[in-house]
Design a protein around this motif. Structure first.
Motif, PDB file in Angstrom:
ATOM      1  N   GLY A  93       0.827  -1.200   0.000  1.00  0.00           N
ATOM      2  CA  GLY A  93       0.000   0.000   0.000  1.00  0.00           C
ATOM      3  C   GLY A  93       0.858   1.245   0.000  1.00  0.00           C
ATOM      4  O   GLY A  93       2.022   1.217   0.413  1.00  0.00           O
ATOM      5  N   ASP A  95       0.889   5.828   0.454  1.00  0.00           N
ATOM      6  CA  ASP A  95       0.287   6.889   1.257  1.00  0.00           C
ATOM      7  C   ASP A  95      -0.140   8.103   0.450  1.00  0.00           C
ATOM      8  O   ASP A  95      -0.718   9.042   0.997  1.00  0.00           O
ATOM      9  CB  ASP A  95       1.274   7.312   2.351  1.00  0.00           C
ATOM     10  N   ASN A 229      -3.227   3.423   1.467  1.00  0.00           N
ATOM     11  CA  ASN A 229      -3.338   3.128   2.890  1.00  0.00           C
ATOM     12  C   ASN A 229      -4.348   4.075   3.524  1.00  0.00           C
ATOM     13  O   ASN A 229      -4.668   5.126   2.952  1.00  0.00           O
ATOM     14  CB  ASN A 229      -1.979   3.313   3.574  1.00  0.00           C
TER      15      ASN A 229
END
Length: 307
Positions: A93, A95, A229
């Motif tokens: 994932g 950000d 995320n």
């Protein structure tokens, strides 16, 4: 030629990515590395920036411009393959993701690439020059009906039938090979025209068809949301109503609005929001930016955050 590219809404994008120094970010359209440079400057040794572009020229230039950073991975690929790219990098994932859906100034200004209706060149328009489909193939081989469909749907061209008819007539006697050759055909098709260049819509439509831009866009945006995320942000810059509508509709699908019939007293669909809008209305370029780069006039920035 020198790879010059104006980074549209640079400060707005960087601010809205809400960059944290030790996190992972993706620049989905690396280009001349304008956005990427600013992202990389805000990361520490634990942070990572992944730059993606399908244009070999952009990869070469960006690699040199970013060589002073040691926390960057550059990938030659289409950003529509974001899940596969992250999987290969063993990253579950990220950000933040930034994607600029426009054509770079370098591609437009480099006559050899065939994107410009103001310079004579081979009809090409490929962002990834390893792909086989070119604008030349389309105008010389697509049927009349297919040309009308592309020009009307992708270029929103009101004269799509006239232009397609003239193209089909012309190619019966001679292959259409260059950008200005096509421009002349378009001009002869529509006669008088407004203050916009008569070939603008046709060239947009051909570029979108060559590169499969709209065909992949909905899936791409969905995949980008999936790999974020919690608290990760997605910033998307669009340049025409077709792509902006797709992005807006995908965002709406993830807002968790109830889809139950209005006569039900209690929600039964279980809809829950996956994202939240950071800006309810798209962010537009400032007057200062417009004075420096008129090509950013139609740009819109939409931003969401994963819940």
């Amino acid at each position: 030629m020198e790879f010059n590219h104006y980074s549209v809404m640079l400060n707005e994008c960087i601010d809205n990515l809400n960059i944290r120094e030790n996190c992972i970010y993706v620049d989905g359209t690396l280009g001349g590395a304008g956005h990427s440079t600013k992202i990389a400057e805000r990361l520490n040794g634990a942070g990572l920036l992944i730059g993606i572009d399908q244009d070999s020229d952009a990869i070469e230039v960006a690699s040199k411009r970013l060589e002073k950073f040691n926390n960057i991975k550059i990938v030659k690929n289409n950003n529509s393959n974001i899940k596969e790219i992250l999987n290969e990098l063993k990253i579950s994932g990220v950000d933040g993701i930034l994607v600029d859906l426009g054509v770079s100034s370098y591609q437009l200004d480099n006559g050899e690439r065939g994107f410009s209706y103001n310079q004579d060149a081979k009809l090409d328009m490929r962002m990834d020059q390893e792909n086989e489909l070119t604008a030349e193939y389309i105008v010389n081989n697509y049927s009349y009906d297919d040309l009308v469909k592309i020009l009307f749907e992708y270029g929103e061209e009101n004269y799509s039938k006239k232009i397609a008819k003239k193209v089909c007539e012309y190619r019966e006697n001679k292959k259409i090979e260059t950008t200005l050759e096509l421009v002349d055909i378009i001009k002869s098709s529509i006669g008088k025209y407004d203050d916009k260049h008569p070939a603008k819509r046709t060239f947009q439509a051909l570029r979108i068809e060559v590169n499969g831009e709209l065909r992949l866009l909905e899936k791409t945006v969905r995949d980008m949301i999936d790999v974020l995320n919690p608290k990760g942000r997605l910033c998307v810059i669009t340049f025409h109503s077709l792509e902006d509508r797709i992005v807006k509709n995908v965002f709406n699908d993830y807002l968790g609005k109830c889809i139950c019939p209005k006569n039900l007293p209690v929600c039964m669909c279980g809809a829950k929001p996956v994202i939240k809008l950071i800006n309810k209305k798209p962010i537009l370029p400032s007057q200062e930016e417009l004075s420096l780069n008129s090509r950013s006039k139609s740009a819109k920035l939409r931003v969401i955050e994963k819940i």
